[in-house]
Design an enzyme around this catalytic site. Structure first.
Site, PDB file in Angstrom:
ATOM      1  N   SER A 126     -11.448   2.246   0.238  1.00 27.07           N
ATOM      2  CA  SER A 126     -11.932   1.034   0.906  1.00 27.07           C
ATOM      3  C   SER A 126     -11.224  -0.221   0.402  1.00 27.07           C
ATOM      4  CB  SER A 126     -13.441   0.886   0.671  1.00 27.07           C
ATOM      5  OG  SER A 126     -14.140   2.001   1.156  1.00 27.07           O
ATOM      6  N   GLN A 127     -11.341  -1.289   1.156  1.00 29.25           N
ATOM      7  CA  GLN A 127     -10.794  -2.586   0.780  1.00 29.25           C
ATOM      8  C   GLN A 127     -11.402  -3.038  -0.544  1.00 29.25           C
ATOM      9  OE1 GLN A 127     -11.503  -5.564   3.710  1.00 29.25           O
ATOM     10  NE2 GLN A 127     -10.323  -7.141   2.664  1.00 29.25           N
TER      11      GLN A 127
END
Length: 329
Positions: free
Chosen positions: A102-103
């Site tokens: 994920s970011q």
């Protein structure tokens, strides 16, 4: 807590350390990592060890970047991408994304929102690369962290990545919708995959006053779990931020299908997705406009005695939608 120190012993490690500091600086500049313990975790845990390869989209399809590329330019591109503040596609199957990292700024927001305390135990649903579990282990210690994934290839690679970085939380291959009862109770449950419903097995594995944080309907729901006369009740509101994750595998879809992406406002699209098949597009638009274009924080979810429903402003108010599509498991 926990975790090795990664001294810059050679030019590559110096470059990786500089890239990691730049990533942390970017997150901090955006208002994240206000908790020094989480900032230390992001500064210390080497993300590149968890993404030895990943895929970037291009005109000719997905291109694989990896740490062992003989081309120094492409290897440099891989390292830059590993510390960019963006999600990384880490596993593809038949052209579809099945796992990602994920970011980092979104991960930081979620971890801070968990509001963990020393000595608490955390269950993570969706092991992914193992990076999030390493951040949790850095903050709480290996023994306090359990991460679960349905895919044995994912859990095996997560174990390898974690060991390479010096972390050894418990990694379990299993159905995340069932949690991990053998290591319960948990003070916090965090999911890194979008849910169609809140699995009720999770509530049974929660310690008193536990918190569940999970992606749901293009948002992030934060639920408090409390004991009532009728059993466990989980309730809470959405965070302000949008969030798009791969679905939790092994669970049925809600009626109304996957998240809708409309050409209109993102918040209207969120309402339409949250309501599932309970509202048509025109009905949802009329409600959204009539209620002053509510943001995500005005919406919430409740799980109580076998029922689940979404709501606007008040769980017992006029705007509630049953969450359907649940199958007995």
């Amino acid at each position: 807590m926990g975790g090795p120190e990664h001294a810059a012993r050679d030019p590559f490690e110096a470059e990786a350390a500089a890239a990691r500091q730049a990533m942390v600086g970017l997150i901090v500049a955006g208002g994240g990592l206000r908790d020094p313990a989480w900032r230390a975790a992001f500064e210390d845990v080497p993300r590149h060890l968890f993404v030895p390869y990943y895929y970037e989209g291009g005109l000719l399809g997905h291109v694989r970047l990896w740490c062992g590329d003989a081309d120094p330019v492409r290897r440099e591109q891989w390292l830059r991408g590993a510390y960019a503040d963006g999600p990384l596609a880490t596993r593809m199957k038949d052209g579809e994304l099945v796992s990602s990292s994920s970011q980092p700024s979104l991960m930081a927001l979620m971890l801070e929102e968990l509001d963990v305390r020393d000595g608490q135990s955390v269950l993570e649903i969706g092991a992914g690369t193992g990076y999030n579990a390493a951040l949790l282990a850095h903050r709480l210690g290996d023994r306090s962290v359990t991460t679960v994934d349905l895919d044995p290839e994912i859990t095996e690679s997560a174990r390898r990545h974690l060991a390479a970085a010096g972390y050894r939380p418990t990694v379990v291959t299993g159905d995340g919708a069932r949690g991990c009862p053998g290591r319960s109770p948990y003070d916090r449950i965090v999911a890194t995959c979008t849910l169609p419903l809140i699995p009720e097995d999770w509530l049974a594995q929660c310690a008193p006053d536990a918190r569940i944080l999970a992606p749901f309907a293009t948002g992030l729901i934060s639920l408090r779990v409390r004991q009532t006369a009728g059993g466990r009740r989980a309730e809470g509101r959405f965070l302000h931020t949008p969030a798009f994750f791969v679905p939790l595998r092994g669970t049925p879809e809600r009626h109304g299908g996957p998240a809708r992406h409309t050409a209109g406002n993102d918040l209207y699209s969120f309402l339409l997705t949250l309501a599932g098949g309970s509202l048509g597009a025109d009905e949802a638009m009329n409600l959204w406009e009539g209620e002053g274009r509510p943001d995500r924080e005005r919406f919430g979810l409740t799980v109580d005695r076998g029922r689940q429903w979404a709501w606007l402003d008040d769980p017992e108010g006029p705007y509630v939608w049953p969450l359907t599509g649940h199958e007995e498991r």
